[in-house]
Design a protein around this motif. Structure first.
Motif, PDB file in Angstrom:
ATOM      1  N   ARG A 167       0.808  -1.215   0.000  1.00  0.00           N
ATOM      2  CA  ARG A 167       0.000   0.000   0.000  1.00  0.00           C
ATOM      3  C   ARG A 167       0.846   1.273   0.000  1.00  0.00           C
ATOM      4  O   ARG A 167       0.300   2.373  -0.153  1.00  0.00           O
ATOM      5  CB  ARG A 167      -0.926   0.011   1.228  1.00  0.00           C
ATOM      6  N   ILE A 168       2.150   1.147   0.182  1.00  0.00           N
ATOM      7  CA  ILE A 168       3.019   2.334   0.226  1.00  0.00           C
ATOM      8  C   ILE A 168       3.508   2.657  -1.185  1.00  0.00           C
ATOM      9  O   ILE A 168       4.074   1.802  -1.868  1.00  0.00           O
ATOM     10  CB  ILE A 168       4.205   2.095   1.171  1.00  0.00           C
ATOM     11  N   ARG A 169       3.305   3.893  -1.617  1.00  0.00           N
ATOM     12  CA  ARG A 169       3.680   4.280  -2.977  1.00  0.00           C
ATOM     13  C   ARG A 169       5.154   4.639  -3.102  1.00  0.00           C
ATOM     14  O   ARG A 169       5.715   4.597  -4.186  1.00  0.00           O
ATOM     15  CB  ARG A 169       2.822   5.462  -3.449  1.00  0.00           C
ATOM     16  N   ASN A 170       5.798   5.014  -1.979  1.00  0.00           N
ATOM     17  CA  ASN A 170       7.193   5.442  -1.988  1.00  0.00           C
ATOM     18  C   ASN A 170       8.054   4.362  -1.337  1.00  0.00           C
ATOM     19  O   ASN A 170       8.117   4.277  -0.105  1.00  0.00           O
ATOM     20  CB  ASN A 170       7.359   6.761  -1.221  1.00  0.00           C
ATOM     21  N   LEU A 171       8.699   3.531  -2.144  1.00  0.00           N
ATOM     22  CA  LEU A 171       9.488   2.422  -1.609  1.00  0.00           C
ATOM     23  C   LEU A 171      10.938   2.499  -2.085  1.00  0.00           C
ATOM     24  O   LEU A 171      11.203   2.728  -3.273  1.00  0.00           O
ATOM     25  CB  LEU A 171       8.889   1.076  -2.038  1.00  0.00           C
ATOM     26  N   GLY A 172      11.853   2.297  -1.143  1.00  0.00           N
ATOM     27  CA  GLY A 172      13.267   2.228  -1.464  1.00  0.00           C
ATOM     28  C   GLY A 172      13.728   0.782  -1.526  1.00  0.00           C
ATOM     29  O   GLY A 172      13.269  -0.063  -0.753  1.00  0.00           O
ATOM     30  N   PHE A 173      14.652   0.489  -2.455  1.00  0.00           N
ATOM     31  CA  PHE A 173      15.154  -0.868  -2.645  1.00  0.00           C
ATOM     32  C   PHE A 173      16.675  -0.868  -2.607  1.00  0.00           C
ATOM     33  O   PHE A 173      17.331   0.089  -3.016  1.00  0.00           O
ATOM     34  CB  PHE A 173      14.672  -1.431  -3.981  1.00  0.00           C
ATOM     35  N   LEU A 174      17.235  -1.980  -2.129  1.00  0.00           N
ATOM     36  CA  LEU A 174      18.686  -2.121  -2.096  1.00  0.00           C
ATOM     37  C   LEU A 174      19.279  -2.295  -3.483  1.00  0.00           C
ATOM     38  O   LEU A 174      20.421  -1.910  -3.725  1.00  0.00           O
ATOM     39  CB  LEU A 174      19.071  -3.330  -1.239  1.00  0.00           C
ATOM     40  N   SER A 175      18.532  -2.918  -4.384  1.00  0.00           N
ATOM     41  CA  SER A 175      19.069  -3.232  -5.707  1.00  0.00           C
ATOM     42  C   SER A 175      17.930  -3.315  -6.710  1.00  0.00           C
ATOM     43  O   SER A 175      16.748  -3.412  -6.336  1.00  0.00           O
ATOM     44  CB  SER A 175      19.810  -4.575  -5.668  1.00  0.00           C
ATOM     45  N   ASN A 176      18.275  -3.283  -7.979  1.00  0.00           N
ATOM     46  CA  ASN A 176      17.267  -3.483  -9.017  1.00  0.00           C
ATOM     47  C   ASN A 176      16.671  -4.877  -8.936  1.00  0.00           C
ATOM     48  O   ASN A 176      15.509  -5.093  -9.293  1.00  0.00           O
ATOM     49  CB  ASN A 176      17.879  -3.230 -10.400  1.00  0.00           C
ATOM     50  N   HIS A 177      17.477  -5.828  -8.470  1.00  0.00           N
ATOM     51  CA  HIS A 177      16.981  -7.195  -8.316  1.00  0.00           C
ATOM     52  C   HIS A 177      15.830  -7.244  -7.314  1.00  0.00           C
ATOM     53  O   HIS A 177      14.773  -7.838  -7.593  1.00  0.00           O
ATOM     54  CB  HIS A 177      18.115  -8.111  -7.853  1.00  0.00           C
ATOM     55  N   THR A 178      16.006  -6.631  -6.124  1.00  0.00           N
ATOM     56  CA  THR A 178      14.941  -6.679  -5.130  1.00  0.00           C
ATOM     57  C   THR A 178      13.717  -5.886  -5.592  1.00  0.00           C
ATOM     58  O   THR A 178      12.582  -6.261  -5.290  1.00  0.00           O
ATOM     59  CB  THR A 178      15.424  -6.141  -3.771  1.00  0.00           C
ATOM     60  N   VAL A 196      16.203   3.087  -6.100  1.00  0.00           N
ATOM     61  CA  VAL A 196      17.169   2.015  -5.898  1.00  0.00           C
ATOM     62  C   VAL A 196      18.442   2.652  -5.353  1.00  0.00           C
ATOM     63  O   VAL A 196      19.028   3.519  -5.993  1.00  0.00           O
ATOM     64  CB  VAL A 196      17.455   1.256  -7.210  1.00  0.00           C
ATOM     65  N   LEU A 197      18.861   2.209  -4.171  1.00  0.00           N
ATOM     66  CA  LEU A 197      19.918   2.907  -3.450  1.00  0.00           C
ATOM     67  C   LEU A 197      21.254   2.185  -3.398  1.00  0.00           C
ATOM     68  O   LEU A 197      22.300   2.812  -3.304  1.00  0.00           O
ATOM     69  CB  LEU A 197      19.467   3.174  -2.010  1.00  0.00           C
ATOM     70  N   GLY A 198      21.242   0.867  -3.432  1.00  0.00           N
ATOM     71  CA  GLY A 198      22.489   0.160  -3.164  1.00  0.00           C
ATOM     72  C   GLY A 198      22.855   0.327  -1.705  1.00  0.00           C
ATOM     73  O   GLY A 198      21.989   0.495  -0.836  1.00  0.00           O
ATOM     74  N   GLY A 199      24.134   0.286  -1.420  1.00  0.00           N
ATOM     75  CA  GLY A 199      24.583   0.447  -0.044  1.00  0.00           C
ATOM     76  C   GLY A 199      25.906   1.179  -0.010  1.00  0.00           C
ATOM     77  O   GLY A 199      26.742   1.026  -0.902  1.00  0.00           O
ATOM     78  N   GLY A 200      26.100   1.993   1.021  1.00  0.00           N
ATOM     79  CA  GLY A 200      27.346   2.733   1.139  1.00  0.00           C
ATOM     80  C   GLY A 200      28.509   1.813   1.455  1.00  0.00           C
ATOM     81  O   GLY A 200      28.415   0.937   2.318  1.00  0.00           O
ATOM     82  N   ALA A 201      29.601   2.021   0.758  1.00  0.00           N
ATOM     83  CA  ALA A 201      30.789   1.189   0.965  1.00  0.00           C
ATOM     84  C   ALA A 201      31.801   1.860   1.883  1.00  0.00           C
ATOM     85  O   ALA A 201      32.880   1.316   2.108  1.00  0.00           O
ATOM     86  CB  ALA A 201      31.440   0.896  -0.388  1.00  0.00           C
ATOM     87  N   SER A 202      31.442   3.012   2.443  1.00  0.00           N
ATOM     88  CA  SER A 202      32.440   3.857   3.096  1.00  0.00           C
ATOM     89  C   SER A 202      32.525   3.716   4.608  1.00  0.00           C
ATOM     90  O   SER A 202      33.276   4.452   5.248  1.00  0.00           O
ATOM     91  CB  SER A 202      32.155   5.325   2.755  1.00  0.00           C
ATOM     92  N   ALA A 203      31.801   2.772   5.208  1.00  0.00           N
ATOM     93  CA  ALA A 203      31.773   2.686   6.675  1.00  0.00           C
ATOM     94  C   ALA A 203      33.150   2.422   7.273  1.00  0.00           C
ATOM     95  O   ALA A 203      33.465   2.904   8.357  1.00  0.00           O
ATOM     96  CB  ALA A 203      30.801   1.596   7.118  1.00  0.00           C
ATOM     97  N   PHE A 204      34.000   1.655   6.565  1.00  0.00           N
ATOM     98  CA  PHE A 204      35.321   1.303   7.092  1.00  0.00           C
ATOM     99  C   PHE A 204      36.446   1.925   6.267  1.00  0.00           C
ATOM    100  O   PHE A 204      37.574   1.447   6.266  1.00  0.00           O
ATOM    101  CB  PHE A 204      35.468  -0.221   7.147  1.00  0.00           C
ATOM    102  N   GLU A 205      36.091   3.002   5.572  1.00  0.00           N
ATOM    103  CA  GLU A 205      37.080   3.721   4.772  1.00  0.00           C
ATOM    104  C   GLU A 205      38.236   4.179   5.659  1.00  0.00           C
ATOM    105  O   GLU A 205      38.046   4.608   6.798  1.00  0.00           O
ATOM    106  CB  GLU A 205      36.421   4.923   4.101  1.00  0.00           C
ATOM    107  N   GLY A 206      39.441   4.081   5.135  1.00  0.00           N
ATOM    108  CA  GLY A 206      40.611   4.446   5.904  1.00  0.00           C
ATOM    109  C   GLY A 206      41.284   3.264   6.569  1.00  0.00           C
ATOM    110  O   GLY A 206      42.397   3.396   7.092  1.00  0.00           O
ATOM    111  N   THR A 207      40.632   2.107   6.550  1.00  0.00           N
ATOM    112  CA  THR A 207      41.253   0.897   7.090  1.00  0.00           C
ATOM    113  C   THR A 207      42.466   0.531   6.236  1.00  0.00           C
ATOM    114  O   THR A 207      42.409   0.530   5.010  1.00  0.00           O
ATOM    115  CB  THR A 207      40.255  -0.274   7.081  1.00  0.00           C
ATOM    116  N   ASP A 208      43.559   0.234   6.895  1.00  0.00           N
ATOM    117  CA  ASP A 208      44.804  -0.096   6.202  1.00  0.00           C
ATOM    118  C   ASP A 208      44.877  -1.607   5.991  1.00  0.00           C
ATOM    119  O   ASP A 208      45.134  -2.371   6.916  1.00  0.00           O
ATOM    120  CB  ASP A 208      45.989   0.383   7.044  1.00  0.00           C
TER     121      ASP A 208
END
Length: 510
Positions: A167-178, A196-208
């Motif tokens: 019933r919700i007209r505004n839906l976000g998805f992780l991928s085109n597949h979902t 379609v948003l995907g996911g941020g890859a930057s949470a552990f940015e700066g890890t050596d």
């Protein structure tokens, strides 16, 4: 009535998080959206309580959620979880239907099986379709129950949640597949306003990342599930170890929907195999340390909504072995080996990464800058809500006329804080009120002559003592000390207090 105070705010629903804090992948997504939300857009945390009513809670919940993911002490983690759950009782203000009409939108960023929460949304989505925005993650437990043989769906409101999403007209998805899965197998039609948003890859940015070629380590991050193929990975590595291979294998993730036999296998292997580690409740710091030594990531999941750990690993510079059907591949940028998952192909891919030359070549293929970031995704969500609400025929998010003139708009949090101060001052009368106002506005006690003068103003010019507070704030001394913007905060805070005198100001913002 809150509508004037929250008209530029997005109500960010953390009902499920505050009910069940558990550092899941979905909760990671929620934390990163809140942490990276654009600073020029206001979000207010809300929960739906046991009576099916929505309430604003203190925004300090967001920093507590971040601390929960960062915590590396088991005893402290339990305390933080209790603190998060306690926020369900720290209700600041009830959100009524008129307030829903006035806000910028309500965002449901989590999957939920809370029946009261579902009932609340079912009750408003028909009247405010342009105001409700929801994030979806995957539909595997409904559409592929064979992957969850130990899952008892009767204890969850699973069908109610699906009915709500339809019933919700505004839906976000992780991928085109979902998105495709939802539209073809659940909705049987097109979503009115999807993103379609995907996911941020930057949470552990700066890890050596500095893998040891003499001691390679393969890392699998994610809840231990049958569908993710953790046990196929164990089969492959058990044979490698039996042949004399000394590569390490590390699982990072809690036990999901697995049976006693699988849990016992993991327990025994953890105790008997020094080359195997299972980190069940890793902090962000733990994950950084593990990623720092990883030769390659494993993500051979057969069904997935996205596969976020794969993207996070690539951003750090770690190549990966993944299923060729992994939805996250649409957001990846080199550095991976995609396989048709079975024991033979997985074994071959792992053996390839045992060659330092091969592993380094895959590492150099990664285009880190092409990977999505959390601040970019949070901005997309904020823009989607702003544009979607207006496109649906709603009022949109009105620009404050003073903001156009270069004066920043004042959001609910600052208004509520000032209203809380007014609430405290309002407990005093007569001279005590004047003295309390002086301490608050000027940081000092008034002289006797000042008490006499302001007492006269109160008697002759002010319909109420709160009007005297505004006169003091707008005096030459007040403007010189705090500026015009501070006076606006007092005006709007007093307005909120007068229109909503019964809010829980004692539970307010520090």
């Amino acid at each position: 009535m809150l509508s004037s105070a929250i008209r530029e705010a997005v109500l960010f629903d953390v009902t499920w998080f505050t009910s069940w804090p558990d550092r899941t992948g979905i909760q990671r997504y929620v934390v990163e959206l809140a942490r990276n939300w654009p600073r020029d857009r206001e979000i207010l945390p809300v929960i739906v309580d046991g009576d099916g009513e929505m309430h604003i809670i203190p925004s300090t919940i967001f920093s507590l959620m971040e601390a929960f993911f960062a915590c590396d002490r088991k005893d402290r983690l339990a305390l933080l979880a209790e603190e998060i759950r306690a926020f369900r009782d720290r209700k600041l203000a009830r959100v009524d239907r008129v307030d829903i009409a006035g806000c910028a939108g309500i965002f449901l960023p989590e999957t939920t099986y809370n029946e009261n929460q579902i009932k609340f949304y079912m009750g408003i989505v028909g009247d405010f379709p342009e105001k409700i925005f929801a994030m979806t993650y995957d539909f595997i437990s409904w559409l592929s129950p064979e992957h969850f043989p130990h899952f008892n769906s009767s204890q969850y409101g699973v069908t109610g949640y699906l009915r709500l999403l339809r019933r919700i007209r505004n839906l976000g998805f992780l991928s085109n597949h979902t998105k495709t899965v939802f539209e073809t197998r659940i909705l049987r039609g097109a979503v009115a306003n999807p993103i379609v948003l995907g996911g941020g890859a930057s949470a552990f940015e700066g890890t050596d990342n500095r893998p040891d070629s003499a001691c390679p380590e393969f890392v699998f991050i994610g809840t231990v599930q049958l569908r993710k193929q953790h046990f196929l990975v164990l089969d492959v590595f058990s044979k490698l170890w039996a042949s004399g291979c000394t590569a390490r294998l590390t699982f990072v993730g809690q036990a999901g929907n697995i049976g006693d036999a699988e849990a016992e296998r993991l327990r025994k292997l953890s105790a008997s195999q020094p080359l195997f580690s299972w980190i069940k409740n890793a902090s962000d710091g733990d994950i950084r340390n593990i990623l720092g030594r990883a030769t390659a990531l494993l993500y051979p999941s057969m069904e997935e909504g996205l596969g976020l750990p794969f993207l996070e690993g690539l951003r750090v510079g770690i190549p990966a072995i993944v299923s060729q059907t992994l939805p996250a591949l649409e957001f990846a940028a080199g550095g991976y080996v995609a396989i048709d998952v079975n024991a033979e192909t997985l074994d071959g891919a792992v053996r390839s990464f045992l060659d330092p030359v091969f592993a380094d070549a895959r590492r150099r293929e990664i285009d880190r800058d092409a990977l999505p970031s959390w601040d970019g995704i949070a901005r997309k969500v904020a823009d989607w809500i702003r544009a979607g609400e207006g496109a649906a025929g709603g009022a949109g998010v009105p620009e404050h006329p003073l903001e156009i003139a270069g004066i920043p708009a004042i959001g609910f949090i600052e208004r509520f804080r000032r209203a809380g101060i007014v609430h405290r001052l309002d407990r005093h009368d007569g001279i005590a009120f004047i003295e309390a106002c002086f301490e608050e506005l000027f940081g000092r006690s008034p002289a006797q002559a000042e008490v006499t003068a302001w007492s006269g103003v109160l008697e002759s010019q002010c319909p109420s003592k709160l009007d005297l507070l505004l006169l003091m704030a707008s005096s030459d001394d007040g403007i010189a000390r705090h500026g015009v913007a501070d006076l606006r905060s007092w005006v709007l805070g007093l307005s909120l207090y007068r229109s909503c005198p019964d809010l829980s100001y004692n539970a307010g913002y520090p």
